[in-house]
Scaffold this motif. Sequence first.
Motif, PDB file in Angstrom:
ATOM      1  N   THR A  28      46.750  35.693  35.734  1.00 27.75           N
ATOM      2  CA  THR A  28      47.451  35.008  36.821  1.00 27.75           C
ATOM      3  C   THR A  28      46.528  34.203  37.731  1.00 27.75           C
ATOM      4  O   THR A  28      46.953  33.747  38.786  1.00 27.75           O
ATOM      5  CB  THR A  28      48.202  36.040  37.679  1.00 27.75           C
ATOM      6  N   GLN A  30      43.305  35.399  38.804  1.00 28.77           N
ATOM      7  CA  GLN A  30      42.504  36.293  39.638  1.00 28.77           C
ATOM      8  C   GLN A  30      41.017  36.120  39.317  1.00 28.77           C
ATOM      9  O   GLN A  30      40.643  35.895  38.168  1.00 28.77           O
ATOM     10  CB  GLN A  30      42.889  37.751  39.373  1.00 28.77           C
ATOM     11  N   TYR A  31      40.179  36.251  40.339  1.00 34.42           N
ATOM     12  CA  TYR A  31      38.732  36.203  40.174  1.00 34.42           C
ATOM     13  C   TYR A  31      38.172  37.570  40.539  1.00 34.42           C
ATOM     14  O   TYR A  31      38.455  38.089  41.622  1.00 34.42           O
ATOM     15  CB  TYR A  31      38.107  35.160  41.101  1.00 34.42           C
ATOM     16  N   THR A  32      37.374  38.154  39.661  1.00 30.16           N
ATOM     17  CA  THR A  32      36.683  39.407  39.944  1.00 30.16           C
ATOM     18  C   THR A  32      35.202  39.179  39.682  1.00 30.16           C
ATOM     19  O   THR A  32      34.791  38.925  38.553  1.00 30.16           O
ATOM     20  CB  THR A  32      37.204  40.546  39.037  1.00 30.16           C
ATOM     21  N   GLY A  37      36.682  40.632  44.886  1.00 24.03           N
ATOM     22  CA  GLY A  37      37.472  39.414  44.772  1.00 24.03           C
ATOM     23  C   GLY A  37      36.656  38.195  45.155  1.00 24.03           C
ATOM     24  O   GLY A  37      35.575  38.305  45.739  1.00 24.03           O
ATOM     25  N   THR A  62      46.069  28.866  37.180  1.00 22.20           N
ATOM     26  CA  THR A  62      47.017  29.974  37.367  1.00 22.20           C
ATOM     27  C   THR A  62      47.294  30.722  36.065  1.00 22.20           C
ATOM     28  O   THR A  62      48.129  31.618  36.043  1.00 22.20           O
ATOM     29  CB  THR A  62      48.349  29.449  37.927  1.00 22.20           C
ATOM     30  N   ASP A  65      42.380  34.552  34.103  1.00 19.53           N
ATOM     31  CA  ASP A  65      41.630  35.399  35.024  1.00 19.53           C
ATOM     32  C   ASP A  65      40.151  35.247  34.717  1.00 19.53           C
ATOM     33  O   ASP A  65      39.761  35.092  33.554  1.00 19.53           O
ATOM     34  CB  ASP A  65      42.018  36.868  34.855  1.00 19.53           C
TER      35      ASP A  65
END
Length: 133
Positions: A28, A30-32, A37, A62, A65
């Motif tokens: 979706t 997301q950045y890790t 985050g 979007t 990830d």
Amino acid sequence: MDLTAGARYTATGKRKSAVARVILTPGTGQYTIGGKGLEEYFPRHALQRTIRQALEVVGYDTQLDVVARIHGGGVSAQAGALRHGISRALIVAQPGLRGELKKRGFLTRDSRVKERKKAGLKKARKRPQFSKR
């Protein structure tokens, strides 16, 4: 691009002495980064914008990830290394994106690094103050 649940695309990005190992997976957006985050690891909005550029240019911001591990360098170099790594992972995922990413300069490894200190000088080029007497 194969956006099935098990797809993983990996690459390494570099800038100055920073190295970013990047994994792109369908998701979706997301950045890790190192277990944190994006906003927590890079509080400055300019650096966040730099990192997001590669995915936004190709329109996958979007849909993918980003999981990354970064070591070395300062915050700006780490952001540049992460962008470079994301761009290279996108090429692994879909080789057709190469032209657009290359045109914007995201695939070029910025080779500028700190110059070494020379003997008799204070830094790489800074000389000691001259005393006439």
